[in-house]
Design a protein around this motif. Structure first.
Motif, short mmCIF file in Angstrom:
data_model
loop_
_atom_site.label_atom_id
_atom_site.label_comp_id
_atom_site.label_asym_id
_atom_site.label_seq_id
_atom_site.Cartn_x
_atom_site.Cartn_y
_atom_site.Cartn_z
N ALA A 75 0.93 -1.43 -0.14
CA ALA A 75 0.01 0.72 -0.42
C ALA A 75 1.00 1.44 -0.30
CB ALA A 75 -1.03 -0.39 1.07
N GLN A 76 0.52 2.71 -0.61
CA GLN A 76 1.22 3.43 -0.86
C GLN A 76 0.43 4.67 0.56
OE1 GLN A 76 3.51 4.40 -2.46
NE2 GLN A 76 3.16 5.24 -4.00
N ASP A 77 1.00 5.29 0.59
CA ASP A 77 1.05 5.98 2.26
C ASP A 77 0.33 7.09 1.50
OD1 ASP A 77 3.11 8.11 1.88
OD2 ASP A 77 4.65 6.82 2.65
N TYR A 78 -0.13 7.98 2.27
CA TYR A 78 -1.64 9.16 1.99
C TYR A 78 -0.69 10.31 1.76
CZ TYR A 78 -5.80 6.32 3.64
OH TYR A 78 -6.22 4.97 3.87
N ARG A 103 8.39 -1.35 -5.87
CA ARG A 103 9.08 -2.14 -4.54
C ARG A 103 7.96 -3.98 -4.66
NH1 ARG A 103 6.87 1.96 -0.33
NH2 ARG A 103 6.83 -0.10 1.12
N ALA A 104 7.31 -3.08 -5.23
CA ALA A 104 5.87 -4.47 -5.16
C ALA A 104 6.83 -5.72 -6.51
CB ALA A 104 4.61 -4.65 -6.18
N ARG A 105 7.43 -4.89 -7.30
CA ARG A 105 7.93 -6.06 -8.04
C ARG A 105 9.01 -6.95 -7.54
NH1 ARG A 105 8.29 -1.95 -12.16
NH2 ARG A 105 6.31 -1.91 -12.69
N ARG A 106 9.90 -6.03 -6.80
CA ARG A 106 11.03 -6.75 -6.78
C ARG A 106 10.64 -7.44 -5.24
NH1 ARG A 106 15.52 -1.90 -5.29
NH2 ARG A 106 16.39 -3.60 -4.61
N GLU A 107 9.62 -6.91 -4.40
CA GLU A 107 9.83 -7.86 -3.58
C GLU A 107 8.97 -9.08 -3.86
OE1 GLU A 107 9.04 -9.82 0.83
OE2 GLU A 107 9.54 -7.70 0.10
N ALA A 143 1.58 -8.08 -6.99
CA ALA A 143 2.04 -8.11 -7.87
C ALA A 143 2.22 -9.73 -7.18
CB ALA A 143 3.64 -7.24 -7.43
N ILE A 144 2.75 -9.97 -8.05
CA ILE A 144 2.79 -11.67 -8.48
C ILE A 144 3.50 -12.38 -9.10
CG2 ILE A 144 2.17 -14.09 -9.09
CD1 ILE A 144 -0.78 -12.62 -8.18
#
Length: 162
Positions: A75-78, A103-107, A143-144
């Motif tokens: 999630a992105q911060d506000y 960040r999502a892809r790398r994680e 991300a998968i």
């Protein structure tokens, strides 16, 4: 004039303080996550990841390919959402969302590599990445990363020689 300034501070100071605190902790968390990702990527660097669809590795005896996957929701911060909305009004690049997607892809890839390592594999080919928005605001993405994990003899000997 002094009374109006006091009234302004009373009305908006909590909002401004919460905004600054949210920005500080959100940025801090993002930096920590990126540092953890760098460490994990270095640790799992011996597992080769390739997006080649048709790969003919030299498999170890009695070894078969297996599907491995990594999935994450971030999630992105506000604060960054507000910045992105302002930038979109001017047609600018939404760099705040670029870091979220990165960040999502790398994680997801780190989690996929971790699963492959736990099962004893050293090569993943046919990597596919899927990223989707979870809510209408675009502040959460899933991300998968998935691919076929194998024990590649060439990769194993290269890793042992280095």
């Amino acid at each position: 004039m002094n009374n109006s300034m006091t009234q302004f501070l009373i009305n908006y100071a909590p909002l401004i303080i919460l905004f600054v605190v949210g920005w500080f902790f959100g940025s801090r968390h993002e930096r920590q996550h990126l540092a953890q990702l760098s460490i994990a990527e270095q640790t799992l660097g011996h597992i080769v990841v390739s997006s080649e669809r048709f790969y003919y590795p030299k498999l170890a005896a009695d070894s078969k390919g297996e599907l491995v996957l990594g999935s994450v929701v971030i999630a992105q911060d506000y604060f960054k959402m507000i910045i992105a909305r302002v930038l979109s009004l001017f047609g600018k690049n939404l760099t705040t969302y670029e870091t979220l997607l990165d960040r999502a892809r790398r994680e997801a890839i780190v989690r996929m590599r971790t699963q492959a390592q736990a099962k004893g594999y050293n090569h993943i080919y046919g990597l596919r990445l899927e990223v989707t928005s979870i809510n209408q605001l675009g502040s959460m993405v899933e991300a998968i990363a998935y691919g076929t994990a194998v024990v590649d003899i060439d990769t194993a000997t290269d890793h042992l020689n280095s």
